[in-house]
Design a protein around this motif. Structure first.
Motif, PDB file in Angstrom:
ATOM      1  N   PHE A  74      61.751  21.998  68.930  1.00 42.23           N
ATOM      2  CA  PHE A  74      60.330  22.143  69.233  1.00 42.23           C
ATOM      3  C   PHE A  74      59.596  22.459  67.936  1.00 42.23           C
ATOM      4  O   PHE A  74      60.225  22.754  66.915  1.00 42.23           O
ATOM      5  N   SER A  75      58.302  22.361  67.948  1.00 39.26           N
ATOM      6  CA  SER A  75      57.531  22.582  66.718  1.00 39.26           C
ATOM      7  C   SER A  75      56.509  23.692  66.917  1.00 39.26           C
ATOM      8  O   SER A  75      56.064  23.968  68.029  1.00 39.26           O
ATOM      9  N   ILE A  76      56.175  24.346  65.816  1.00 37.40           N
ATOM     10  CA  ILE A  76      55.112  25.345  65.819  1.00 37.40           C
ATOM     11  C   ILE A  76      54.124  24.992  64.712  1.00 37.40           C
ATOM     12  O   ILE A  76      54.492  24.348  63.714  1.00 37.40           O
ATOM     13  N   LYS A  77      52.909  25.394  64.882  1.00 32.03           N
ATOM     14  CA  LYS A  77      51.851  25.079  63.929  1.00 32.03           C
ATOM     15  C   LYS A  77      51.979  25.946  62.686  1.00 32.03           C
ATOM     16  O   LYS A  77      52.217  27.154  62.771  1.00 32.03           O
ATOM     17  N   LYS A  78      51.837  25.342  61.508  1.00 33.03           N
ATOM     18  CA  LYS A  78      51.817  26.077  60.251  1.00 33.03           C
ATOM     19  C   LYS A  78      50.394  26.512  59.933  1.00 33.03           C
ATOM     20  O   LYS A  78      49.442  25.775  60.207  1.00 33.03           O
ATOM     21  N   ARG A  79      50.254  27.669  59.341  1.00 35.68           N
ATOM     22  CA  ARG A  79      48.925  28.120  58.924  1.00 35.68           C
ATOM     23  C   ARG A  79      48.349  27.183  57.865  1.00 35.68           C
ATOM     24  O   ARG A  79      47.140  26.980  57.788  1.00 35.68           O
ATOM     25  N   SER A  80      49.240  26.611  57.047  1.00 40.33           N
ATOM     26  CA  SER A  80      48.790  25.747  55.962  1.00 40.33           C
ATOM     27  C   SER A  80      48.539  24.315  56.424  1.00 40.33           C
ATOM     28  O   SER A  80      48.175  23.459  55.631  1.00 40.33           O
ATOM     29  N   GLY A  81      48.750  24.060  57.716  1.00 41.37           N
ATOM     30  CA  GLY A  81      48.585  22.710  58.243  1.00 41.37           C
ATOM     31  C   GLY A  81      49.925  22.061  58.508  1.00 41.37           C
ATOM     32  O   GLY A  81      50.946  22.432  57.937  1.00 41.37           O
ATOM     33  N   GLY A  82      49.936  21.098  59.408  1.00 40.33           N
ATOM     34  CA  GLY A  82      51.195  20.455  59.769  1.00 40.33           C
ATOM     35  C   GLY A  82      51.975  21.291  60.764  1.00 40.33           C
ATOM     36  O   GLY A  82      51.486  22.293  61.298  1.00 40.33           O
ATOM     37  N   ARG A  83      53.235  20.905  60.999  1.00 43.01           N
ATOM     38  CA  ARG A  83      54.061  21.590  61.987  1.00 43.01           C
ATOM     39  C   ARG A  83      55.432  21.897  61.395  1.00 43.01           C
ATOM     40  O   ARG A  83      55.961  21.154  60.581  1.00 43.01           O
ATOM     41  N   ARG A  84      55.998  23.007  61.833  1.00 38.44           N
ATOM     42  CA  ARG A  84      57.354  23.380  61.459  1.00 38.44           C
ATOM     43  C   ARG A  84      58.263  23.139  62.649  1.00 38.44           C
ATOM     44  O   ARG A  84      57.976  23.592  63.761  1.00 38.44           O
ATOM     45  N   PHE A  85      59.361  22.427  62.441  1.00 39.94           N
ATOM     46  CA  PHE A  85      60.281  22.103  63.525  1.00 39.94           C
ATOM     47  C   PHE A  85      61.413  23.142  63.589  1.00 39.94           C
ATOM     48  O   PHE A  85      62.018  23.465  62.568  1.00 39.94           O
ATOM     49  N   ILE A  86      61.645  23.631  64.798  1.00 44.49           N
ATOM     50  CA  ILE A  86      62.647  24.666  65.027  1.00 44.49           C
ATOM     51  C   ILE A  86      63.763  24.120  65.916  1.00 44.49           C
ATOM     52  O   ILE A  86      63.496  23.470  66.925  1.00 44.49           O
ATOM     53  N   HIS A  87      65.008  24.385  65.526  1.00 44.41           N
ATOM     54  CA  HIS A  87      66.161  24.025  66.344  1.00 44.41           C
ATOM     55  C   HIS A  87      66.537  25.221  67.231  1.00 44.41           C
ATOM     56  O   HIS A  87      66.913  26.277  66.719  1.00 44.41           O
ATOM     57  N   ALA A  88      66.425  25.045  68.535  1.00 46.78           N
ATOM     58  CA  ALA A  88      66.899  26.064  69.474  1.00 46.78           C
ATOM     59  C   ALA A  88      68.361  25.724  69.787  1.00 46.78           C
ATOM     60  O   ALA A  88      68.671  24.628  70.249  1.00 46.78           O
ATOM     61  N   VAL A  89      69.264  26.670  69.530  1.00 45.30           N
ATOM     62  CA  VAL A  89      70.700  26.427  69.647  1.00 45.30           C
ATOM     63  C   VAL A  89      71.182  26.836  71.032  1.00 45.30           C
ATOM     64  O   VAL A  89      70.778  27.879  71.553  1.00 45.30           O
ATOM     65  N   ASN A  90      72.055  26.020  71.628  1.00 47.41           N
ATOM     66  CA  ASN A  90      72.572  26.384  72.943  1.00 47.41           C
ATOM     67  C   ASN A  90      73.463  27.616  72.826  1.00 47.41           C
ATOM     68  O   ASN A  90      73.954  27.968  71.754  1.00 47.41           O
ATOM     69  N   HIS A  91      73.684  28.304  73.948  1.00 48.00           N
ATOM     70  CA  HIS A  91      74.287  29.636  73.896  1.00 48.00           C
ATOM     71  C   HIS A  91      75.692  29.678  73.292  1.00 48.00           C
ATOM     72  O   HIS A  91      75.956  30.516  72.418  1.00 48.00           O
ATOM     73  N   PRO A  92      76.641  28.819  73.705  1.00 49.45           N
ATOM     74  CA  PRO A  92      77.987  28.936  73.123  1.00 49.45           C
ATOM     75  C   PRO A  92      77.997  28.791  71.603  1.00 49.45           C
ATOM     76  O   PRO A  92      78.609  29.598  70.899  1.00 49.45           O
ATOM     77  N   LEU A  93      77.308  27.784  71.081  1.00 50.99           N
ATOM     78  CA  LEU A  93      77.276  27.596  69.640  1.00 50.99           C
ATOM     79  C   LEU A  93      76.479  28.711  68.966  1.00 50.99           C
ATOM     80  O   LEU A  93      76.839  29.181  67.879  1.00 50.99           O
ATOM     81  N   PHE A  94      75.405  29.161  69.613  1.00 47.06           N
ATOM     82  CA  PHE A  94      74.597  30.260  69.070  1.00 47.06           C
ATOM     83  C   PHE A  94      75.459  31.499  68.852  1.00 47.06           C
ATOM     84  O   PHE A  94      75.340  32.178  67.825  1.00 47.06           O
ATOM     85  N   SER A  95      76.342  31.806  69.817  1.00 47.54           N
ATOM     86  CA  SER A  95      77.175  33.003  69.702  1.00 47.54           C
ATOM     87  C   SER A  95      78.144  32.883  68.525  1.00 47.54           C
ATOM     88  O   SER A  95      78.432  33.869  67.840  1.00 47.54           O
ATOM     89  N   VAL A  96      78.639  31.672  68.265  1.00 49.26           N
ATOM     90  CA  VAL A  96      79.540  31.464  67.131  1.00 49.26           C
ATOM     91  C   VAL A  96      78.768  31.608  65.818  1.00 49.26           C
ATOM     92  O   VAL A  96      79.227  32.265  64.876  1.00 49.26           O
ATOM     93  N   GLN A  97      77.586  31.007  65.744  1.00 49.00           N
ATOM     94  CA  GLN A  97      76.772  31.113  64.539  1.00 49.00           C
ATOM     95  C   GLN A  97      76.354  32.563  64.286  1.00 49.00           C
ATOM     96  O   GLN A  97      76.311  33.011  63.131  1.00 49.00           O
TER      97      GLN A  97
END
Length: 386
Positions: A74-97
């Motif tokens: 998903f993306s969020i708005k940057k204050r400087s303009g444009g968008r920053r893309f964020i990777h939301a990690v699923n739970h099993p892999l998130f716990s390993v990371q």
């Protein structure tokens, strides 16, 4: 950032894995890791047991079979303009990371010029380094996480002492090939015929593919990995700064150089080009739109903090912006406020506010307490947005 060929990485992993099978070598291996205060992990299967995750799921992830279901973007708005893309990690892999970050990476010290993503850093500490400066040069690294390839992440784990095959597997667990549209240019393509022999080898547990993954922004392991990969960049820029009587700091992708005076015989333009040359030589790219030079009489800002006095401080404009967003979100609802402010989702605005409050907390704890009380009043349909 030293560029290891995929051929070298695969061959070393295969050869070393065959050599490290004796009990004597296993004891030496474990002792080496314990001496560095690092957890002893012998294999991917061992890692799966430690973290309580399914081995076959981790194996498929390493084999690049689960990128689509491991990450949502998903993306969020940057204050400087444009968008920053964020990777939301699923739970099993998130716990390993998360385990890799907390138990391994946080036990490794980054370069002393790096102030982000670790316990002894912080925005205020970083900005305070530049208080009272007459000259400030600021640079931003473009697509910082995407510039860091899995081969560089592999080197981090291998240099810590982990077996080559396991270092390769952990590098795969901490990187992805699933990127937003138009960002796939960061996936390195390598066609090395000799690797086809390894692909067909019964001894090697993974298929060969031509593309290296990169660090996903949003994974708990990515921030500290970026610090450790960028250590050689920090060393080079620190040496340059020492030679030219500058103070150098890096906070994630923000590079700052400050001085009370410029070195004799060097123009600001020459210094700027020297810094850019070092940045590129270490595998990163500067963002030309975010290069800032503040000389005598100019407003001095580092990481959003004013540094024109003895201590860094938040500007009145920043306080007003946070207060306005919190007031609107609590009065009109976060979904309507997000739409009005140009955010793609309420969750994007929520994360933006959360980040701003963490910024305030590091600098002005009393004001943070006031803002945090308002922030906790915000509610939204998060189960549908995450």
């Amino acid at each position: 950032m030293e560029a290891w060929s995929t051929h070298h990485l695969f061959k070393k992993a295969l050869d070393e894995n065959l050599q490290e099978s004796s009990a004597d070598n296993a004891q030496k291996y474990a002792a080496k890791l314990r001496s560095k205060n690092l957890p002893v992990i012998f294999s991917l299967r061992h890692l799966s047991k430690i973290t309580g995750t399914e081995y076959l799921s981790l194996h498929s992830t390493v084999n690049r079979k689960k990128d689509s279901c491991n990450y949502s973007i998903f993306s969020i708005k940057k204050r400087s303009g444009g968008r920053r893309f964020i990777h939301a990690v699923n739970h099993p892999l998130f716990s390993v990371q998360k385990f890799i970050n907390c138990e391994i990476l946080q036990n490794v010290k980054p370069h002393h010029s790096s102030f982000a993503f670790h316990r002894s850093g912080g925005i205020k500490k970083c900005a305070d380094m530049h208080c009272g400066a007459k000259w400030i040069l600021s640079f931003d690294l473009k697509d910082f996480f995407y510039s860091i390839k899995e081969s560089s992440v592999y080197e981090v784990f291998a240099e810590l002492g982990y077996k080559s095959l396991l270092a390769f597997e952990m590098a795969r667990l901490c990187t992805t090939r699933r990127l937003p549209q138009k960002a796939d240019k960061y996936l390195n393509y390598q066609d090395i015929p000799i690797l086809r022999n390894y692909e067909q080898s019964k001894s090697y547990p993974y298929e060969f593919n031509h593309f290296q993954g990169v660090l996903p922004q949003g994974a708990p392991s990515s921030p500290m990995l970026s610090n450790l990969v960028a250590r050689t960049l920090d060393e080079a820029l620190y040496s340059f700064s020492q030679e030219n009587s500058f103070i150098y700091t890096r906070y994630a992708d923000d590079l700052t150089f400050s001085a009370t005076r410029l070195p004799e015989g060097k123009s600001i333009g020459r210094l700027k080009m020297d810094i850019i040359s070092i940045i590129r030589r270490h595998g990163f790219i500067e963002n030309p739109k975010k290069i800032r030079i503040a000389g005598s009489g100019s407003k001095k800002v580092v990481l959003g903090l004013l540094v024109d006095g003895d201590r860094s401080r938040i500007s009145k404009e920043m306080y007003k912006r946070i207060d306005r967003l919190l007031h609107a979100a609590t009065k009109y609802g976060i979904e309507d406020t997000a739409s009005h402010e140009g955010f793609k989702s309420a969750y994007g605005l929520f994360n933006h506010l959360k980040g701003l409050l963490l910024f305030v907390k590091d600098v002005d704890f009393k004001r943070w307490e006031f803002f945090q009380e308002k922030f906790q009043e915000i509610s939204g349909p998060w189960e549908n947005l995450i």
